[in-house]
Design an enzyme around this catalytic site. Structure first.
Site, short mmCIF file in Angstrom:
data_model
loop_
_atom_site.label_atom_id
_atom_site.label_comp_id
_atom_site.label_asym_id
_atom_site.label_seq_id
_atom_site.Cartn_x
_atom_site.Cartn_y
_atom_site.Cartn_z
CG ASP A 128 -2.08 -0.91 1.16
OD1 ASP A 128 -2.75 -0.92 0.12
OD2 ASP A 128 -2.32 -1.63 2.14
CB ILE A 129 3.38 2.42 2.44
CG1 ILE A 129 2.40 2.39 3.62
CG2 ILE A 129 4.36 3.56 2.59
CD1 ILE A 129 3.04 2.14 4.96
#
Length: 407
Positions: free
Chosen positions: A180-181
């Protein structure tokens, strides 16, 4: 970002339609540097508000740590986009916005009648960004386009798990949500690149980041390794497939990392270990020599570290050899580096009598410093303020609230 001091993105308006982690992290990065980020969430709130942990004395549960960390510095407007009045309000917001970010599945915004092409007609300079598991058909229709994806899926498919683990039979998910990041950080970069273009030309565009693509780019090493050797890289534990020694080593009270990416570091290390003859040993003279005899090279370093504490190893290596202890959260809190760099910041937690700590921005700027200036918002905390600034009258706001278009 000190109170009262604008960040580099001051004056930039971002409409944030994101949920979970990737999208909110992206817009958090923009908010941390001064952008006005208006988080549009359902009238009953972003579902991630219910994710913990919660302070022990918090009975209100407006949100937990998951939401607090990545939604700081944002405004909250609770709006039902399925209702015609809600869609009209979003269109009004978009006309004066610079950026819109969403991370729904492909086609969701189109089915709502709020796809990129519709919004671009309202505002031709709009930068519209999406973060999806497998991208958007506008830039390349993946056969996986309709599949949902989360961090673990991106890590698995993008190769991160395939090269992480104790051995080739045991792939392991990386702890932080890099699936995600990292896409979030790439999306923030793409947004700013497109925003720069729009500022020069008045021409907005669609920015598309696929989580799968992002992790493949993060694992770039495995791509060229396969091209050059014809072999798929596999997990190799805590050592490096190209550099040696470069990894984790046992200490008397935990684990440490030591890296020798250059032969000069190996020479320094052998001197500190009291084994200077190893620097000229034909098995270990160069990095490639050490790779060919990696088991022996690693064992020699382990023999030295195993009998020493992390503090003793740090003192011995000093600034001569790249080194770092394997830290716990408690170790990070105790490290004076964190205080000097102001990386751990306290914010209010509604419903709790004590502040909580979250990680600040690692991007430091000398003229327009970013940072955390306020906690995450409660659901719809800024609905009235945002709509009043948009020119919506108080009577209309009350009518919209009664119809549950807003909260």
């Amino acid at each position: 970002m000190p109170q009262g001091q604008p960040g580099a993105l001051a004056g930039t308006r971002v409409i944030d339609l994101t949920q979970m982690l990737a999208g909110p992290y992206c817009t958090m990065m923009l908010a941390d540097h001064g952008a006005e980020v208006i988080k549009i969430e359902p009238v009953d709130g972003d579902p991630t508000r219910h994710f913990g942990p919660f302070p022990a004395d918090d009975t209100a549960h407006h949100f937990g740590g998951y939401f607090q960390s990545t939604n700081r510095n944002k405004l909250s407007l609770a709006l039902d986009l399925k209702k015609p009045e809600g869609k009209k309000l979003l269109l009004r917001l978009v006309r004066d916005a610079d950026v819109l970010v969403e991370n729904f599945r492909a086609g969701v915004m189109d089915r709502l009648g709020l796809g990129y092409e519709v919004l671009a007609k309202e505002n031709p300079r709009l930068v519209y960004a999406s973060i999806r598991g497998f991208g958007d058909p506008r830039t390349g229709a993946s056969p996986h386009v309709d599949r949902p994806a989360f961090d673990v899926v991106a890590q698995a498919m993008g190769g991160a798990m395939g090269i992480t683990g104790p051995d080739e039979r045991t792939p392991i998910k990386i702890g932080p949500g890099i699936g995600d990041i990292f896409p979030a950080a790439l999306a923030a970069f793409g947004i700013l690149a497109a925003y720069h273009h729009a500022a020069r030309t008045g021409q907005g565009q669609f920015v598309d980041v696929a989580m799968y693509d992002s992790i493949v780019s993060l694992c770039e090493r495995m791509v060229y390794q396969y091209s050059y050797t014809g072999r798929s890289p596999v997990p190799e534990g805590n050592q490096h497939p190209i550099l040696c020694p470069f990894g984790t080593f046992p200490a008397r009270d935990g684990q440490v990392t030591i890296g020798c990416p250059r032969d000069s570091f190996w020479t320094e290390l052998t001197e500190i270990m009291g084994r200077p003859e190893l620097a000229s040993d034909p098995r270990f003279r160069t990095n490639n020599d050490r790779l060919a005899h990696r088991r022996e090279a690693v064992a020699l370093v382990e023999e030295w570290t195993r009998t020493r504490s992390k503090a003793e190893i740090a003192e011995a290596l000093g600034v001569r050899v790249p080194f770092g202890p394997v830290n716990t959260a408690a170790d990070i809190y105790a490290d004076p580096h964190m205080a000097v760099r102001e990386m751990l910041v306290e914010v209010e937690h509604p419903g709790s009598s004590a502040p909580v700590t979250i990680a600040s921005t690692p991007i430091r700027m000398t003229v327009t410093p970013g940072g955390v200036v306020r906690r995450a918002p409660t659901t719809g905390e800024h609905t009235d303020a945002v709509l009043l600034a948009l020119g919506v009258g108080a009577d209309e706001i009350a009518s919209l609230r009664a119809a549950k278009v807003i909260a």
